[in-house]
Design a protein around this motif. Structure first.
Motif, short mmCIF file in Angstrom:
data_model
loop_
_atom_site.label_atom_id
_atom_site.label_comp_id
_atom_site.label_asym_id
_atom_site.label_seq_id
_atom_site.Cartn_x
_atom_site.Cartn_y
_atom_site.Cartn_z
N ILE A 121 -16.42 -12.25 -30.48
CA ILE A 121 -17.60 -12.61 -29.68
C ILE A 121 -18.67 -13.23 -30.55
O ILE A 121 -19.26 -14.27 -30.21
CB ILE A 121 -18.14 -11.37 -28.92
CG1 ILE A 121 -17.15 -10.95 -27.83
CG2 ILE A 121 -19.51 -11.66 -28.31
CD1 ILE A 121 -17.49 -9.65 -27.15
N LYS A 122 -18.91 -12.63 -31.70
CA LYS A 122 -19.92 -13.15 -32.63
C LYS A 122 -19.57 -14.57 -33.07
O LYS A 122 -20.43 -15.46 -33.07
CB LYS A 122 -20.02 -12.22 -33.84
CG LYS A 122 -21.10 -12.60 -34.83
CD LYS A 122 -21.14 -11.62 -36.00
CE LYS A 122 -22.18 -12.02 -37.04
NZ LYS A 122 -22.20 -11.08 -38.18
N ASN A 123 -18.32 -14.80 -33.41
CA ASN A 123 -17.89 -16.14 -33.85
C ASN A 123 -17.96 -17.17 -32.72
O ASN A 123 -18.35 -18.32 -32.94
CB ASN A 123 -16.45 -16.07 -34.40
CG ASN A 123 -16.37 -15.31 -35.71
OD1 ASN A 123 -17.36 -15.21 -36.44
ND2 ASN A 123 -15.21 -14.74 -36.00
N ASN A 131 -21.45 -18.43 -32.06
CA ASN A 131 -22.03 -19.22 -33.14
C ASN A 131 -22.13 -20.69 -32.72
O ASN A 131 -21.14 -21.31 -32.35
CB ASN A 131 -21.18 -19.09 -34.41
CG ASN A 131 -21.79 -19.81 -35.59
OD1 ASN A 131 -23.02 -19.88 -35.70
ND2 ASN A 131 -20.96 -20.33 -36.46
N GLY A 132 -23.34 -21.23 -32.72
CA GLY A 132 -23.52 -22.63 -32.34
C GLY A 132 -23.98 -22.83 -30.91
O GLY A 132 -24.47 -23.90 -30.56
N ASN A 175 -28.57 -21.67 -26.45
CA ASN A 175 -29.21 -22.88 -26.98
C ASN A 175 -29.43 -23.90 -25.85
O ASN A 175 -28.83 -23.82 -24.79
CB ASN A 175 -28.31 -23.53 -28.04
CG ASN A 175 -28.30 -22.72 -29.32
OD1 ASN A 175 -29.16 -21.88 -29.54
ND2 ASN A 175 -27.31 -22.97 -30.16
N LYS A 176 -30.27 -24.89 -26.14
CA LYS A 176 -30.55 -25.94 -25.15
C LYS A 176 -29.32 -26.79 -24.84
O LYS A 176 -29.21 -27.35 -23.76
CB LYS A 176 -31.69 -26.83 -25.65
CG LYS A 176 -33.05 -26.13 -25.65
CD LYS A 176 -34.14 -27.06 -26.14
CE LYS A 176 -35.51 -26.36 -26.14
NZ LYS A 176 -36.59 -27.25 -26.64
N LEU A 189 -20.76 -20.93 -21.99
CA LEU A 189 -20.78 -19.53 -22.41
C LEU A 189 -19.56 -18.78 -21.88
O LEU A 189 -18.90 -18.03 -22.62
CB LEU A 189 -22.07 -18.87 -21.93
CG LEU A 189 -22.35 -17.43 -22.36
CD1 LEU A 189 -22.34 -17.30 -23.87
CD2 LEU A 189 -23.69 -16.96 -21.80
N ILE A 190 -19.23 -18.99 -20.61
CA ILE A 190 -18.07 -18.32 -20.03
C ILE A 190 -16.79 -18.77 -20.74
O ILE A 190 -15.93 -17.94 -21.07
CB ILE A 190 -17.98 -18.61 -18.52
CG1 ILE A 190 -19.11 -17.89 -17.77
CG2 ILE A 190 -16.62 -18.18 -17.95
CD1 ILE A 190 -19.23 -18.27 -16.31
#
Length: 353
Positions: free
Chosen positions: A209-211, A214-215, A245-246, A253-254
């Motif tokens: 999840i963390k990886n 990222n970005g 992020n914008k 995200l999903i």
């Protein structure tokens, strides 16, 4: 009895699509009741309504559109005590097949092809008598800290679930998710001991999840891992929060999160290939996700999505219930114990039949 429960029986009898759900530890129940049996899909994830998405990301996610539904939310009245039967049986041929697949997965992991893969199965249970409302009421009564739902579309099927796992909660650009892995049967003692296999499995999901975030996210915060109870089972859970992020959106995200290693494996593409090749059935909506998509909060006026992983679920066809269960396989897995874990998980649904 709540009005919404009358609507369940009415819509099911009239063969009209609907979903009714209660969020974890909530005291109200909500539902979308469709006016005809047409099928709509979510494509951009900017739509509004209730989404029901399959495990396979190549397949379409069904959407009950908010503007084409009667939406009801009510305080949940007390549910009378219902007798719960605990007479379960275990299918020996299914046991042999499941153990062989798990052993094959362990061999592949030992060759460093995989870090983890989730192997699942479908167990068929005959139902002597069936009442859609009675089963849902039993689920509500038995699993207070789960997302408990009944979902029906005459062209797709009837599904029930009581899932302990949140995929995603998002308000504006602020979101919450979690890693959930590791399973043991709850007992009376307070001294809960987690073995290295479960702890490693949990860490793999958290790191994934963390990886993946990222970005596309900032202000990421990862809580300490805790033990939670879901029915007769204990799990490890780590909460994660952040801000989109914008250059990212809900669909981004999903797609980053689903399917997580908690329902698929690592690396995701190799694990998915192994599952498709070796599991001898179609998961359909099991290990997919479901929930509110872009619904306006009446209090804050913000747009919220609340999505849950479709675990601890079953599909009803005629007088047969298909119960879906699985477990994460790592290098420390023991095939027979993995089978026993699926038997424990299947009791979540068997308990209400």
């Amino acid at each position: 009895m709540n009005l919404i429960f009358d609507k369940i029986s009415h819509s099911y009898d009239k063969k009209l699509p609907f979903v009714v759900y209660r969020k974890p530890n909530a005291n109200d129940v909500s539902g979308f009741f469709m006016k005809d049996d047409s099928i709509s899909y979510a494509t951009k994830f900017t739509e509004s309504g209730f989404i029901f998405a399959p495990f396979n990301i190549e397949e379409k996610a069904i959407l009950f559109q908010a503007d084409k539904a009667d939406y009801i939310t009510e305080k949940l009245n007390s549910i009378s005590e219902l007798a719960l039967k605990n007479d379960f049986y275990s299918d020996e041929s299914s046991k042999e097949k499941h153990i062989k697949i798990v052993e094959k997965a362990i061999d592949l992991i030992s060759e460093n092809e995989l870090q983890k893969v989730v192997i699942s199965r479908k167990e068929l249970v005959e139902i002597a008598s069936f009442d859609v409302l009675e089963i849902y009421l039993k689920l509500l009564q038995t699993y207070a800290n789960a997302f408990v739902y009944v979902w029906f579309h005459p062209k797709v099927g009837l599904w029930f679930g009581a899932t302990p796992e949140t995929l995603l909660q998002i308000e504006s650009t602020a979101f919450k998710t979690m890693s959930l892995a590791g399973t043991q049967v709850a007992n009376e003692t307070e001294n809960i001991v987690w073995k290295s296999k479960e702890l490693e499995e949990q860490q793999l999901v958290t790191d994934f999840i963390k990886n993946q975030l990222n970005g596309i996210a900032t202000d990421l915060k990862i809580d300490k891992t805790e033990t939670i109870k879901a029915g007769n089972l204990l799990h490890l859970r780590t909460k994660v929060i952040g801000v989109l992020n914008k250059n990212a959106n809900l669909k981004t995200l999903i797609r980053a999160l689903h399917p997580t290693p908690a329902v698929c494996g690592l690396p995701r593409e190799i694990a998915t290939g192994f599952i498709n090749k070796n599991e001898s059935y179609n998961r359909e909506f099991y290990t997919g996700f479901l929930g509110e998509l872009n619904i306006k909060n009446s209090n804050t006026k913000s747009i919220n999505s609340n999505l849950f992983v479709n675990l601890r679920c079953m599909k009803i066809e005629g007088n047969v219930a298909s119960i879906y269960v699985g477990g994460g396989i790592t290098k420390d897995s023991i095939a027979k114990k993995e089978w026993e874990e699926t038997v424990s998980k299947s009791k979540t649904m068997k308990r209400v039949l």
